[in-house]
Scaffold this active site. Structure first.
Site, mmCIF file in Angstrom:
data_model
loop_
_atom_site.group_PDB
_atom_site.id
_atom_site.type_symbol
_atom_site.label_atom_id
_atom_site.label_comp_id
_atom_site.label_asym_id
_atom_site.label_seq_id
_atom_site.Cartn_x
_atom_site.Cartn_y
_atom_site.Cartn_z
ATOM 1 N N ASP A 1 0.805 -1.231 0.000
ATOM 2 C CA ASP A 1 0.000 0.000 0.000
ATOM 3 C C ASP A 1 0.835 1.276 0.000
ATOM 4 O OD1 ASP A 1 -1.921 -1.996 0.545
ATOM 5 O OD2 ASP A 1 -1.848 -1.587 2.690
ATOM 6 N N GLU B 1 -10.742 -1.348 -4.017
ATOM 7 C CA GLU B 1 -10.161 -0.580 -2.914
ATOM 8 C C GLU B 1 -8.998 0.255 -3.435
ATOM 9 O OE1 GLU B 1 -9.043 -3.786 -0.397
ATOM 10 O OE2 GLU B 1 -7.302 -4.349 -1.592
#
Length: 309
Positions: free
Chosen positions: A33, A199
């Site tokens: 991420d 996401e």
């Protein structure tokens, strides 16, 4: 107010001198991420790792990376235990410069049995120190929405700052306009969730076009990939443009990314995570790796498919 750290006029960058191998897809360290920024003459990566702390990694050349001090840990978040969950995790941070300060947005879970939340801390610099705002920025998860994966974008046209968040099981994107203090919500902007959204959203602007990119699929297998949509405004309506980063024979499940435009020479890059050394289609276990790859655009403004090697 500036859009993001990476778009200021900053000196001391050496990206143009990188060898061709460094401009392809070097893999740096375990993590996921990553947010990707430029500040104070250095490159910065803000990844997820372990769930207990969030730290910054910095580099002068995108090849040699140094781990910095802890920016945030559980003990620095006074409201972390308000949900009475037995344990918590931190992930998916995003660092933004505005008002002469730095603002550090992050996800805090679990997502089950209590809803995840999004917090924000104010930092003195890209390596901290940081102080949490003292309350959740987004605390209304549930009902098909998970408050995860914050990404903040300041529109260079209007000067308004927007928070993009959401995904996973609910696969729902939500957007809020922030107040000028960057630590408070002004109001929610109703948007339609784009096609194939799961996401990890990210927003940037190029030549008057707004690019909303995001992860699609399951992060533990080969379905995980990066897709994008475009619009004439930072809040849509979106036109779906397709997948741009997908699994190949060597690297699997690339996703949850951030784009960066080098303020010195105008080149574009994407930082993301991927699985390495995985011969099958998943599910995978172990650690993901952070990598950076160059990005090119077509004459029509489209993002061309990104090769990981």
């Amino acid at each position: 107010m500036t859009r993001r750290i990476g778009f200021g006029a900053l000196a001391g960058l050496v990206l143009a001198a990188l060898p061709a191998s460094a401009q392809d897809a070097p893999s740096f360290f375990d993590g996921a991420d990553p947010d990707f920024e430029v500040a104070e003459g250095q490159y910065w990566l803000y990844p997820t790792f372990g769930g207990k702390t969030l730290v910054a990694w910095h580099s002068l050349d995108m090849q040699k990376w140094e781990k910095g001090p802890v920016l945030l840990d559980h003990g620095m978040i006074p409201w972390i235990g308000d949900d009475h969950a037995p344990e918590h995790r931190l992930w998916a941070p995003d660092m933004v410069r505005a008002n002469g300060r730095y603002y550090f947005y992050y996800s805090i879970g679990p997502q089950n049995p209590t809803p995840s939340r999004i917090g924000v801390a104010t930092c003195d610099g890209p390596a901290g120190p940081c102080k949490d705002s003292g309350k959740p920025l987004v605390n209304d998860g549930g009902h098909g929405f998970e408050a995860i994966d914050p990404a903040v974008f300041t529109d260079p046209r209007s000067g308004r700052s927007y928070l993009y968040a959401g995904g996973s099981a609910g696969a729902t994107l939500r957007v809020w306009q922030l107040k000028p203090d960057m630590v408070s919500i002004d109001h929610e902007v109703k948007v339609k969730t784009p096609e194939h959204f799961t996401e990890g959203s990210f927003m940037f602007e190029r030549k008057g076009t707004y690019y909303l990119s995001y992860s699609s699929g399951n992060f533990r297998d080969t379905t995980y990939s990066v897709h994008y949509a475009t619009a004439s405004s930072p809040v849509g309506p979106w036109k779906y443009r397709g997948a741009i980063l997908v699994s190949d024979a060597k690297y699997k499940g690339p996703g949850h990314h951030a784009f960066l435009r080098d303020p010195k020479d105008g080149r574009w890059y994407i930082a993301y995570h991927r699985w390495e050394g995985q011969p099958h289609d998943g599910p995978y276990t172990g650690s993901r790796r952070v990598a950076i790859t160059s990005v090119t655009f077509g004459k029509d403004g489209s993002i061309l498919p990104i090769r990981m090697d």
